[in-house]
Design a protein around this motif. Structure first.
Motif, PDB file in Angstrom:
ATOM      1  N   ASP A 318       0.792  -0.494   0.006  1.00  0.00           N
ATOM      2  CA  ASP A 318      -0.048   0.185   0.638  1.00  0.00           C
ATOM      3  C   ASP A 318       0.797   1.164   0.673  1.00  0.00           C
ATOM      4  N   GLU A 319       2.156   1.593   1.191  1.00  0.00           N
ATOM      5  CA  GLU A 319       2.688   2.607   0.706  1.00  0.00           C
ATOM      6  C   GLU A 319       3.719   2.432  -0.630  1.00  0.00           C
ATOM      7  N   VAL A 320       4.129   1.689  -1.055  1.00  0.00           N
ATOM      8  CA  VAL A 320       4.603   1.754  -2.378  1.00  0.00           C
ATOM      9  C   VAL A 320       3.830   1.980  -3.337  1.00  0.00           C
ATOM     10  N   LYS A 321       2.465   1.238  -3.716  1.00  0.00           N
ATOM     11  CA  LYS A 321       1.472   2.091  -4.388  1.00  0.00           C
ATOM     12  C   LYS A 321       1.146   3.945  -4.329  1.00  0.00           C
ATOM     13  N   ALA A 322       1.365   4.443  -3.212  1.00  0.00           N
ATOM     14  CA  ALA A 322       1.083   5.657  -2.648  1.00  0.00           C
ATOM     15  C   ALA A 322       2.104   6.756  -2.756  1.00  0.00           C
ATOM     16  N   VAL A 323       3.504   5.723  -3.024  1.00  0.00           N
ATOM     17  CA  VAL A 323       4.935   6.498  -3.251  1.00  0.00           C
ATOM     18  C   VAL A 323       4.616   7.261  -4.835  1.00  0.00           C
ATOM     19  N   GLN A 324       4.411   5.628  -4.933  1.00  0.00           N
ATOM     20  CA  GLN A 324       3.913   5.462  -7.258  1.00  0.00           C
ATOM     21  C   GLN A 324       2.820   6.085  -7.691  1.00  0.00           C
ATOM     22  N   LYS A 325       1.758   6.394  -7.170  1.00  0.00           N
ATOM     23  CA  LYS A 325       0.946   7.122  -7.222  1.00  0.00           C
ATOM     24  C   LYS A 325       1.613   8.739  -7.840  1.00  0.00           C
ATOM     25  N   ALA A 332       9.928   6.558  -8.969  1.00  0.00           N
ATOM     26  CA  ALA A 332       9.822   5.975  -7.564  1.00  0.00           C
ATOM     27  C   ALA A 332      10.869   4.986  -7.724  1.00  0.00           C
ATOM     28  N   GLY A 333      10.608   4.075  -8.670  1.00  0.00           N
ATOM     29  CA  GLY A 333      11.461   2.703  -8.491  1.00  0.00           C
ATOM     30  C   GLY A 333      13.392   3.407  -8.885  1.00  0.00           C
ATOM     31  N   GLN A 334      13.422   4.218  -9.906  1.00  0.00           N
ATOM     32  CA  GLN A 334      14.488   4.784 -10.196  1.00  0.00           C
ATOM     33  C   GLN A 334      15.462   5.638  -9.113  1.00  0.00           C
ATOM     34  N   LEU A 335      14.644   6.324  -8.510  1.00  0.00           N
ATOM     35  CA  LEU A 335      15.129   6.898  -6.818  1.00  0.00           C
ATOM     36  C   LEU A 335      16.213   5.765  -6.453  1.00  0.00           C
TER      37      LEU A 335
END
Length: 431
Positions: A318-325, A332-335
């Motif tokens: 859920d936190e991953v999705k929030a950051v990706q949004k 997000a992944g590259q950072l």
């Protein structure tokens, strides 16, 4: 005179390559893993060579091109058979890359058939009636349905693969495999007569993988997870081409400091991070702080330079999705990858020589940042994850003594993996 390699392998990510190499070493094959395709005139002395690409989530055309480059180099090494290795959870979108790469490799080798078997029973990945299970649940209920890059919502690999290829996809059911290698070869003949070019193969035990290995001894190309390598060394041994290398996994000790870096958001890595954090030093990398330009990397290097610490970006789906949004999936992944790679490179300059890395994409970024060109594969730490040492780690400004690395797929390893990996890298001969 240097002997030719026997088995040439192409892996679509770094930890998957290490996982496959681990299986081959356990089978008595002296194995070297290269990071990307080496220079054309490079010559490697090994029974098996695994070329690690970072092609799992790139555009299919790029994955095909890189894989064909790897095949050409491996053929020049004298390899007699080839393996295309992908994740045991068959990570791949409907646009690729497993189907397109398999098709291209078959074309290049002039072959009309191969199997696709991602089963790895030792880590709970089994295939029955074409459906992939992770432990006791279907792939689509295992957590992989939430993967940020390759969400797996269909457990039926025949359907998944058919959506990726113009080739006809079939199934080698467990019924045939249970009867042995001759029955599997007969089933392959039936499938080929029906126009099938790619066939998912069931497997629920290591014995099934040995059967598949024997049945596919004459196929130029085999595709699958690392488990498919279980039965391949014996084929070369049976024909007198391979003598069992009793000390294939031996590695010397390496002095220096250590660090643990985690970028995967998988269930397994989340549990490993939680176990470590309960009693040992750790620092979380915040992608949003990275995006704001805060000195996250500087803080992490200072935190870890004088203690064995965990630097992690691992968090809940859920936190991953929030950051990706907020940042976008790719950014997000590259950072995170860039930050962990920079941290690794700077910690190396502070005397860190032992790196435990969780996550395939993270591992790829870290080894590239460290200038690692190839790895010698050592003893197993946990199923699918060996200790390794770099061979001639170097970049534009460094010529390094060997580095010790444990590169873990996000989904692999016991809860206490980080501690076990550090113990293995500190004293590899004790394993």
């Amino acid at each position: 005179m240097m002997a030719d390699a026997l088995l040439g392998c192409i892996a679509d990510d770094f930890t998957g390559a290490t996982d496959l190499a681990n299986m081959l070493v356990r089978g008595g094959m002296r194995t070297v893993q290269t990071i990307g395709v080496p220079e054309v005139d490079a010559r490697i002395e090994a029974d098996a060579i695994v070329v690690a690409l970072k092609s799992r989530t790139i555009p299919a055309a790029d994955a095909v091109r890189q894989s064909l480059d790897a095949l050409q180099w491996l053929r020049a090494q004298g390899c007699r058979q080839f393996v295309f290795k992908y994740c045991s959870t068959f990570d791949s979108t409907d646009e690729g890359n497993i189907g397109p790469v398999a098709d291209a490799l078959l074309d290049a080798l002039g072959s009309d058939f191969t199997i696709a078997c991602s089963a790895f029973p030792e880590t709970g990945r089994t295939i029955f009636r074409g459906n992939l299970f992770v432990g006791d649940v279907l792939l689509s209920e295992s957590g992989m349905e939430h993967h940020p890059l390759t969400p797996m919502t269909d457990p039926n690999l025949v359907r998944v693969l058919q959506r990726q290829t113009q080739s006809k996809v079939g199934l080698i059911r467990y019924d045939a495999i249970a009867k042995g290698a001759d029955a599997v070869r007969a089933r392959i003949g039936e499938l080929k007569r029906d126009g099938v070019r790619l066939a998912i193969a069931d497997a629920i035990s290591d014995a099934d993988l040995h059967t598949l290995g024997e049945a596919c001894r004459d196929l130029p190309l085999i595709t699958g997870g690392s488990g498919i390598a279980l039965g391949l060394p014996q084929n070369f041994r049976a024909t007198g081409l391979l003598a069992h290398a009793e000390h294939a996994a031996d590695l010397p000790g390496i002095e220096g400091k250590a660090v643990v870096l985690a970028g995967s958001a998988s269930k397994a890595t989340n549990a490993q991070v939680a176990q470590w954090r309960a009693s040992k030093p750790s620092l979380r990398i915040d992608p949003l702080a990275l995006a704001r330009g805060e000195p996250v990397v500087d803080e992490a290097v200072e935190f870890a330079r004088n203690q064995t610490a965990l630097i992690y970006a691992t968090t809940s789906p859920d936190e991953v999705k929030a950051v990706q949004k907020e940042l976008g999936v790719e950014r997000a992944g590259q950072l995170v990858e860039d930050a962990l790679a920079s941290i690794a490179r700077r910690l190396r300059d502070h005397g860190v020589t032992k790196f435990v890395v969780a996550g395939g994409e993270t591992s790829g970024a870290v080894v590239q940042a460290l200038g690692v060109r190839s790895l010698r594969i050592g003893p197993q730490i946990d199923p699918g994850v060996p200790a390794t040492q770099s061979i001639g780690a170097d970049d534009d400004t460094h010529t390094q003594a060997p580095l010790a690395l444990a590169l873990k797929s996000g989904n692999f390893g016991a809860t206490d993996f980080f501690e076990k990996a550090l113990n293995a890298l500190n004293a590899p001969k004790a394993l």
